[in-house]
Enzyme design. Structure first.
Site, short mmCIF file in Angstrom:
data_model
loop_
_atom_site.label_atom_id
_atom_site.label_comp_id
_atom_site.label_asym_id
_atom_site.label_seq_id
_atom_site.Cartn_x
_atom_site.Cartn_y
_atom_site.Cartn_z
CG ASP A 416 -94.98 53.11 13.83
OD1 ASP A 416 -93.76 53.58 14.34
OD2 ASP A 416 -95.24 52.69 12.64
CG PHE A 728 -78.30 60.65 8.55
CD1 PHE A 728 -78.36 61.83 7.97
CD2 PHE A 728 -78.89 60.09 9.75
CE1 PHE A 728 -79.17 62.54 8.93
CE2 PHE A 728 -79.68 61.00 10.21
CZ PHE A 728 -79.75 62.47 9.93
NE ARG A 995 -81.87 57.24 14.72
CZ ARG A 995 -82.05 56.76 13.47
NH1 ARG A 995 -82.49 55.60 13.61
NH2 ARG A 995 -82.00 57.58 12.51
CE LYS A 1001 -91.71 52.00 17.63
NZ LYS A 1001 -92.32 51.65 16.32
#
Lengths: 1319, 373
Positions: A416, A728, A995, A1001
């Protein structure tokens, strides 16, 4: 009220059916209905899980059967029980049945007790969680009562107070917040420490009074429980039949913490194991280490060997019996029934008997020994001072006890980013405004102070960062700036531990509050300018002069800081009540008020028309555009038709400072009261910028959905009317706020974003010489910052005329209300706004890496590990960090995969593959040379040995970096593309997945693990890493600031990332080599012992007789020979820790399983074969044709075997400590003591051997000692000679006087077959 | 043997000092102890195998083993041993007819006489063994087939022998004493040795039958039920009536006249009950004690062995032997161990020489090339 429930039931059931058809095409996975739990006696949602969680494996009742069942998954256990039971069959029994049962029972119970203890720990933590309190509405008492978490049920109303943790997934129905918002911190869920806003369900927005559950009688239809944290869809059906849409903005997830909101009320939608948090939490997996898998293969071989020798002996027995024919000799005893067995039957029985006799071949004590050794290893790892973090006073924790040796065999590391590689702390470093650089030297010095102690330990390392964005190797950024080398260290060593502790406690309350991040030392020059500027403005305001008279430089400065302060989503809280939003609604008392303002303030729903309406809804829109924008467009929209007549001077000469804060005069006192404010932001760099601005007295004081209050020097508090926030997103790579400037009353757009984007959006260059100069200079400084490894952001502004704004607003509102392609339209709308910007300046923010990360990454690389970074962060950040921690090299090429469809992704992968092939395979020779050349540039130490590590990786790894974003990853992980993806990924040196969701993951890890058949390690700190940690072969959690979820799921928990280096390179290596050697030794030992019995079969008519007493047979492994190997397995060091850390290449040893190869098993078997021959036949010939009896002959053989086995271990032991000596002496003493006691204990027991006084007599015989001398020497001579002669090791005679390198080389050599024969 | 290099590191416990001042000592730190064991820095001896340490080891082993071996060999050679096979396989042998006609069922004994000559006198005490070949006394079921409690004089075991004795547990409804296959197959040849004087008279050599079993066996493991007095009453009493083993001629209480050597404590029986380890074995039968210091125990000359041939071995291709042997401190005649020591010693010595040569060759070959630093 009670009647409502019934009518409702039928009502919704009908609704439910009616909607069925519609829902099908809306893509729902399924739905459930949730009704309010206000009925007195009947629970309306009985078919949903309650909130009690249970992660334990066993209950009291199920423990025994379930545990036994699990243990019997281990083939060996089944085998042993089978053998033990076989002993109860009289016709085949070999030993006393009870005695034979003893070891199995012992082993099973040891394991069972261990499992029980582990489960009990889980149970305790479950109970703790289940017994947390929360307020649940009780319909009986018509108020909220305290209940345990486990008593919460779906449909319950829950009242939540500030800082409470959510017990279940709750639909937000009411909030004490006037904006009907609720702030939550999702740190435990996705690892993000910033606050997130959740909204009350739309239909409850307008409730002016307090929410009363009793008046609630709507029904909620929602999805079936699923594990997608970012999705929630449903409808709420009111009694009136009105349906409102529910989205994830309405849902509060279990495990999150309520922040900044005094009180909220919600209804439980999912509870217990159906909550998204729990569903994301895949249960723990039984992990079996690679070594153990390998070992099981050899256990299987042992079984085959066993079967072969048993069959051989059985056939032999049959023939032996057959030769006597009918003349039955006296020694061939009939069966107990007196019947005469045929040779065949007797051979079959004998086969079974022999399986019992030879059972030791399958090493029963191996499994117990391995467990014991692993526990000792875990203890030692746990005790390592180097893995102890003083700041947090935490150790490394080993949570999985059975995979220590896997640490030595890792091939892939999945890491990570935030909180793992970085500290998750952003520090403002420097900025440039209007083309002037303010280097903030004092700030740099301050930062340097935080790490004075670190610098002693780790010197020479340069942090070669480069440009943050880089599509290819185009820029040869050879001029690496080493300026920053000092500042990258953290502050953690500054003071005493107590101080550090205090700091860490503080940081638990607010995410970004360490003094390092907050106390920015302003640049004196800039500070002076700011002061001057604001005093001028104050003066101008006082004299009612237009602001335009301000020099453009100064106005740029003030605009720059205003932009820093307001162009973000930072929430303000006060330290006295941490996590409480500071709300200061400045009533606009000024007579100059627009009608809109008026309407705004007196209309209950702010969703009506008017400029402000959009601002409140922008909270939703910016989010959706954030996540949802799917286009890859990056070019400025060509259709920006808004013509800009940009004037610096405002044409309006309206009163410039209309909103006067009510407490303008009492500003100072207010400040005193409140003290310092805390800022909480979605991303740490936002907070860093706000803190930076505050250092220049330009501080954010309050933020409301429609208004931002800023305090400026001399000017006091100014309220900016917040018209829009364009949040954003990773495609636009920027965010903008549209505000109405209180001083100029202009509508101003402040934009903050990545330099690459902002630079393109600036006003065409021909606009002015000054602008041109600013842009040019700023670009230079940006490059410098980037080279320095800073995260750069550009700040720009734009002034809109009223007409332009109105025009844009029109479009924007259209976009917002559009039904189809809303996200796309919003995106376009944002693009239209953010053009023709005027550059104000740029900032450099440091995303601080954790201590020693680049070094650790480099060392792990050299150890032959592939490191992938999987992060939820945006691409730029991730790439930036990757450069900073040397994961990506500025010299290497970077492949970026961004696709928005399956096909595009396939195409991209195909292209990349071709590219790689074309680039690297065709011109391989050229490349190899080049690679060789470039390889050794960054490799400072031991470059000569890095060659070996490169050779060992199973496929060619190019100097390529791969960057892929979450969406593309989703496509790439599709069944059809995964192979191609892997192909591309594995030929890259480093892979960066941005992202990515937690599930992605884990999918990546799973894919690599399963397809490439490699050993994977996942390391992370947040709950978003949990699934990845669980999927990997070894999961490592960072016990950092972000809760304990990752730690709970991990196998090992580290306080810091850099400890991974020692954990893997030293402890992993040791654990692996120790265990591998021990396992091999075990196989040898058992085979050798069993072979003794086998040879004897040739001399006892293959009757299954044993000359070794059954007690010795059974306890030989468990007691007599057990301890030395345990000590060696725990303490032996083939290479010292220093060497292992200095030469990471040695790690390859474990990756390639050098210590335990299949052939080694056979080598050991052959050696065992030979040694047993010696140990059998020397006593055989020595006692041939003598009057020795069976067990008197067996006793010296046992003793010899013990001596041989111990001496063998001695040869295998590389380092001898007093423990080794002690254990060997103890073993021998134990054997003789037990033997003497046993042989003296009972003259009539222990049939059939009845060894009364045997050992005592043996000890009086000289022959016994003579045998004990010659046999071990003869048995071990070949092994000893082989080890000596194996590689007739080269070295110089005067070895001790040599340098470190020589010693390294020697120890490296020693590692392979331990051969340092130095002459 | 090997060079020892102690890479012990001195304890450096100085770092912890900084943490403890300033009141921080109150909080108990979880910091691991800085002990050598916990930090895995125990002083360790790393045997580094160098030519200087390994080569002497080989020579030392050689130098120790070869003399031992020679000593053993000489000792073994000094032992006098005479062996005679009286199975009667051969037509010419004296016991041919006995062997031919004999079986377990025969009721009468068969007698045969074997003449032999001792070339050399046996000086010290002579041990007389009987040897059996191809007799698998170590067969698994055979070894088990006994009841130690019964043999230890346990009354309950006498009347109710262990199941292990099956199928030799009960006979004609009565428990067998001693039960089991081992006892049942007791060696029951009787050997008598005569010295044939020059005038042809047979001079019986006195054979001592006591002291041939282990002392612990005779006095601890084996006991007669109810003491040694009146064995007949015990073995034939009303409550404790027993039957003799199937193959035996006489019951257990008639094994010998001497009450100290009768019943379960009969030494021939005890010796037999200690099952041999290997299928070819010998068991001590009698001891011929040295009479006087001047006369050899067995002077050289002609001897006659009188055999009461009771024990059938031909059915399983067995052999019976009578062995006369003196013994030394290391037991009977067995040159093997001496040879083994000499061999291993020589190999070690040889290896040492070979290694030395290689070492020298290697050393000269690579001195220049192999020191890169």
């Amino acid at each position: 009220m009670f009647l409502v429930g019934h009518s409702l039931l039928t009502d919704t059931a009908w609704h439910f059916k009616k909607k069925e058809g519609k829902k099908k095409n809306s893509g729902w996975t399924g739905e459930g209905t949730v009704r309010a739990n206000t009925l007195l006696n009947d629970h309306p949602n009985p078919h949903y899980a309650n909130n009690k969680i249970k992660t334990t494996k066993y209950t009291l009742l199920s423990f025994l059967p379930k545990n036994l069942f699990e243990q019997f998954h281990r083939f060996a256990n089944v085998y042993f029980v089978f053998i033990a039971l076989l002993n109860f069959v009289p016709v085949v029994n070999a030993f006393q049945p009870e005695l034979a049962l003893a070891p199995v029972v012992f082993i099973l119970s040891v394991t069972a007790i261990k499992d029980l203890w582990e489960d009990y720990r889980r149970h305790r933590s479950d109970t703790e969680i289940n017994h947390m309190d929360c307020l649940v509405y009780s319909s009986m008492e018509r108020r909220y009562v305290e209940k345990y978490w486990k008593e919460v049920q779906v449909g319950d109303f829950i009242r939540l107070r500030c800082n409470e943790i959510l017990p279940a997934d709750v639909l937000l129905l009411s909030s004490s917040d006037p904006d009907r918002l609720c702030h939550i911190e999702t740190a435990t869920l996705d690892g993000e420490t910033n606050l997130k806003q959740r909204q009350v369900v739309r239909s409850f927005l307008d409730l002016d009074c307090e929410f009363d559950p009793f008046k609630y009688h709507s029904v909620i239809e929602c999805e079936k429980p699923n594990n997608d944290l970012n999705r929630f869809r449903g409808y709420i059906v009111h009694r009136s039949g009105r349906r409102d849409v529910l989205c994830k903005e309405n849902l509060l997830l279990r495990g999150c913490t309520i922040r900044n909101t005094e009180e909220a009320v919600g209804i439980v939608i999912y509870a217990g194991h159906e909550t998204k948090a729990m569903l994301n939490n895949n249960g723990p997996r039984y992990k079996r280490s690679k070594l153990e898998r390998q070992m099981n293969v050899d256990v299987f071989w042992c079984v085959i060997i066993l079967l072969v020798i048993c069959s051989f002996a059985a056939v032999g027995h049959g023939l032996w019996m057959f030769q006597y024919g009918d003349k039955r000799p006296v020694f061939d005893v009939l069966s107990p029934q007196g019947t005469n067995l045929s040779p065949i039957m007797s051979a079959i029985y004998l086969f079974l008997t022999l399986i019992i006799v030879f059972q030791v071949l399958i090493p029963i004590s191996l499994f117990v020994s391995i467990e014991i050794v692993k526990i000792c290893q875990v203890y030692l790892i746990h005790q390592d001072m180097d893995l102890y973090d003083e700041e947090t006073d935490s150790h490394l924790q080993c949570r999985a006890l059975n995979i220590t040796e896997d640490l030595g065999q890792m091939q892939y590391i999945f890491s990570d980013k935030t909180g793992t590689l970085t500290e998750n702390k952003m520090v403002f470093r420097r900025c440039t405004v209007a083309g002037v650089e303010y280097s903030h030297d004092a700030n740099a010095r301050r930062l340097a102070m935080y790490q004075e102690m670190d610098s002693e330990e780790e010197e020479c390392m340069s942090h070669g960062g480069t440009l943050p964005r880089r599509e290819s190797v185009t820029s040869h950024q050879s001029a690496r700036v080493v300026l920053r080398s000092q500042s990258t260290k953290s502050h953690r060593r500054t003071g005493s531990r107590a101080e550090a502790k205090r700091a860490s406690i503080l940081s638990k309350h607010t995410a970004f509050s360490s003094p390092m991040e907050k106390d920015i030392t302003p640049d004196p020059q800039l500070l002076y300018k700011v002061n001057e500027c604001s005093s001028q403005m104050d003066f101008m305001r006082f004299h009612s002069q237009p602001m335009s008279q301000l020099s453009s430089d100064l106005s740029d400065i003030i605009d720059f800081f205003i932009a820093l302060t307001i162009c973000n989503t930072v929430v303000v809280s006060s330290p006295n009540q941490p996590r409480h939003k500071v709300r200061m609604r400045f009533e606009l008392k000024s007579p100059v008020k627009t009608i809109e303002d008026f309407i705004k303030r007196f209309t209950p729903s702010r969703l009506t028309s008017g400029s402000n309406s959009s601002s409140s809804s922008s909270l939703i829109t910016n989010r959706s555009s954030n996540k949802g924008c799917s286009s890859l467009l990056s070019s400025p929209s060509a259709e920006s038709t808004l013509t800009k007549l940009h004037e610096e001077q405002s044409s309006h000469l309206e009163p410039t400072f209309s909103p006067v804060p009510p407490c303008y005069d009492g500003k100072a006192s207010w400040n005193l009261e409140e003290g310092e404010l805390r800022y909480e932001a979605e991303s740490p760099d936002e907070a860093a910028l706000v803190y930076a601005a505050r250092a220049y007295k330009c501080s954010l004081v309050g933020r409301l959905p429609d208004q931002v209050t800023v305090e400026l020097p001399h000017l006091g508090k100014l309220s900016f009317e917040l018209l829009h926030t364009l949040g954003f997103d990773s495609t636009r790579k920027r965010m903008s706020v549209v505000v109405k400037h209180p001083l100029t009353d202009q509508i101003t757009v402040y934009t903050k974003g990545a330099d690459s984007v902002i630079m393109d959006l600036l006003k065409p260059l021909d606009t002015g010489k000054r602008q041109k100069k600013i842009i040019c200079r700023t670009q230079n400084y940006l490059n410098l910052y980037a080279a320095d490894g800073l995260r750069t952001l550009c700040i720009a502004k734009k002034i809109l005329s009223k007409e332009e704004y109105a025009c844009w607003l029109q479009c924007h509102l259209e976009a917002e209300t559009a039904i189809q392609g809303r996200e796309e339209l919003l995106f376009q709308s944002a693009l239209r706004l953010e053009t023709n910007l005027q550059l104000l300046g740029a900032t450099g923010v440091e995303d601080r890496l954790q201590d020693g990360v680049p070094e650790t990454v480099a060392a792990l690389r050299r150890a032959g590990l592939q490191i992938w970074v999987l992060t939820g962060d945006k691409q730029e950040t991730a790439v930036n960090i990757a450069y900073a921690c040397k994961l990506l090299d500025p010299e290497e090429e970077m492949l970026t995969l961004n696709a928005d469809s399956q096909e595009a992704c396939a195409l991209l992968l195909e292209e990349s593959l071709h590219y790689i092939q074309a680039k690297f395979l065709c011109s391989s020779a050229d490349q190899a040379a080049k690679a060789f050349h470039t390889n050794f540039v960054p490799c400072e130490i031991n470059s000569s040995s890095s060659l070996s590590s490169h050779n060992t990786s199973p496929f060619l790894v190019h100097r390529l970096g791969l960057v892929i974003d979450g969406r593309t990853l989703a496509y790439a992980l599709d069944k059809t593309l995964e192979d191609k993806f892997l192909e591309v990924a594995r030929s890259c040196r480093s892979v960066l997945c941005c992202r990515s969701t937690p599930l992605q993951k884990s999918m990546v890890v799973k894919l690599v693990r399963n397809k490439l058949k490699v050993m994977t390690l996942a390391i992370g700190d947040g709950a978003n890493d949990v699934s990845m940690i669980q999927v990997a072969d070894v999961g490592v959690g960072i016990s950092g600031q972000e809760g304990m979820q990752a730690v709970m799921a991990s196998d090992f928990a580290l306080p810091r990332f850099r400890y991974l280096q020692k954990l893997l390179l030293v402890h992993g290596h040791w654990c692996y080599s120790r265990l591998a050697n021990m396992i091999l030794y075990f196989f040898y030992k058992n085979a050798m012992f069993v072979a003794l019995l086998f040879w004897y079969q040739f001399y006892c008519g293959f009757s299954g007789s044993a000359m070794i007493d059954q007690w010795y047979l059974i306890f030989f492994n468990l007691m007599f020979s057990a301890f030395p190997q345990l000590v060696t397995g725990t303490l032996d060091k083939d290479v010292s820790a220093e060497t292992l850390q200095r030469l990471p290449q040695l790690y390859v040893n474990g990756q390639n399983s050098e210590e335990y190869k299949p052939y080694m098993f056979w080598m050991n078997m052959i050696d065992a074969f030979y040694q047993s021959l010696v140990c059998f036949f020397i006593p055989y010939f020595a006692y041939a044709d003598s009057d020795v009896d069976l067990f008197t002959w067996g006793t010296p053989i046992t003793t010899l075997a013990l001596f041989t086995i111990l001496l063998h271990l001695g040869i295998e032991t590389k380092t001898w400590t007093w423990m080794n000596w002690l254990s060997i002496i103890f073993s021998i003493t134990l054997f003789f003591t037990v033997a003497l006691c046993y042989n003296a204990s009972c003259p009539t027991c222990f049939s059939p051997s009845n060894p009364y006084w045997t050992m005592q007599r043996q000890l009086q015989e000289p022959l016994f000692y003579l045998l004990c001398l010659i046999t071990p020497v003869t048995a071990l001579l070949p092994r000893y000679a082989l080890i000596l002669s194996h590689p007739w090791c080269r070295s110089s005679t005067n070895k001790y006087s040599h340098t470190v390198e020589t010693i390294n080389i020697i120890s490296f050599k020693r590692l392979i077959p331990r051969c340092a024969f130095q002459i | 043997m090997m060079a020892s290099s102690y890479n012990a590191k001195e304890e450096d416990g100085h770092h912890s000092g900084s943490a403890s001042h300033g009141g921080a000592a109150v909080v108990k730190s979880k910091k691991p102890d800085n002990t050598a064991f916990k930090q895995q820095r125990l002083p360790a001896w790393q045997p580094i195998l160098t030519a200087g340490t390994v080569l002497p080891a080989f020579f030392v082993i050689g130098l120790i083993f070869i003399p031992i071996g020679i000593g053993l060999y000489v000792t073994s050679n000094n032992i006098k041993e005479f062996e005679i096979d009286y199975t009667g396989v051969d037509m010419n042998s004296a016991c041919y007819s006995c062997a031919k006609n004999f079986s377990w069922n025969s009721t009468t004994s068969c007698l045969c006489t074997v003449d032999f000559t001792l070339e050399q006198p046996f000086e010290s005490n002579v041990f007389m063994y009987y040897g059996l070949s191809n007799f698998y006394q170590n067969h698994r079921r055979y070894v088990k087939s006994r009841d130690d409690s019964q043999l230890n004089g346990d009354m309950s075991a006498l009347t109710n022998p262990s199941k292990e004795c099956e199928p030799y547990r009960m006979s004609e409804g009565l428990p067998i004493a001693p039960c089991g296959a081992i006892a049942n197959s007791l060696f029951n040849d009787t050997l008598k040795l005569y010295y044939l004087e020059a005038n042809g008279t047979r001079n019986e050599i006195p054979l001592v039958k006591k002291g041939i079993a282990w002392w612990t066996d005779k006095h601890v493991k084996f006991r007669n039920p109810g003491g040694n007095a009146n064995l007949t009453a015990v073995f034939q009493g009303n409550l404790t009536a027993t039957s003799k083993p199937v193959n035996w001629r006489n019951p257990v209480y008639e094994l010998d006249q001497d009450p100290e050597n009768n019943g379960f404590i009969n030494e021939d029986f005890i010796v037999w009950m200690r099952t041999a380890a290997l299928p070819t074995f010998r068991k001590l039968y009698r001891i011929i004690q040295k009479k006087s210091s001047t006369m050899p125990t067995l002077p050289s000359g002609k001897y006659v062995l009188d055999i009461t041939y009771n024990y059938p071995v031909l059915s399983f291709d067995g052999r019976k032997r009578m062995i006369l042997s003196t013994i030394s401190w290391m037991g009977g005649k067995n040159p093997f161990l001496g040879i083994a020591y000499i061999t291993v010693g020589s190999i070690c010595f040889f290896l040492g020489v070979v290694l030395l040569i290689i070492h020298h060759k290697y050393d000269t070959r690579s001195t220049g090339a192999d020191i890169p630093n």
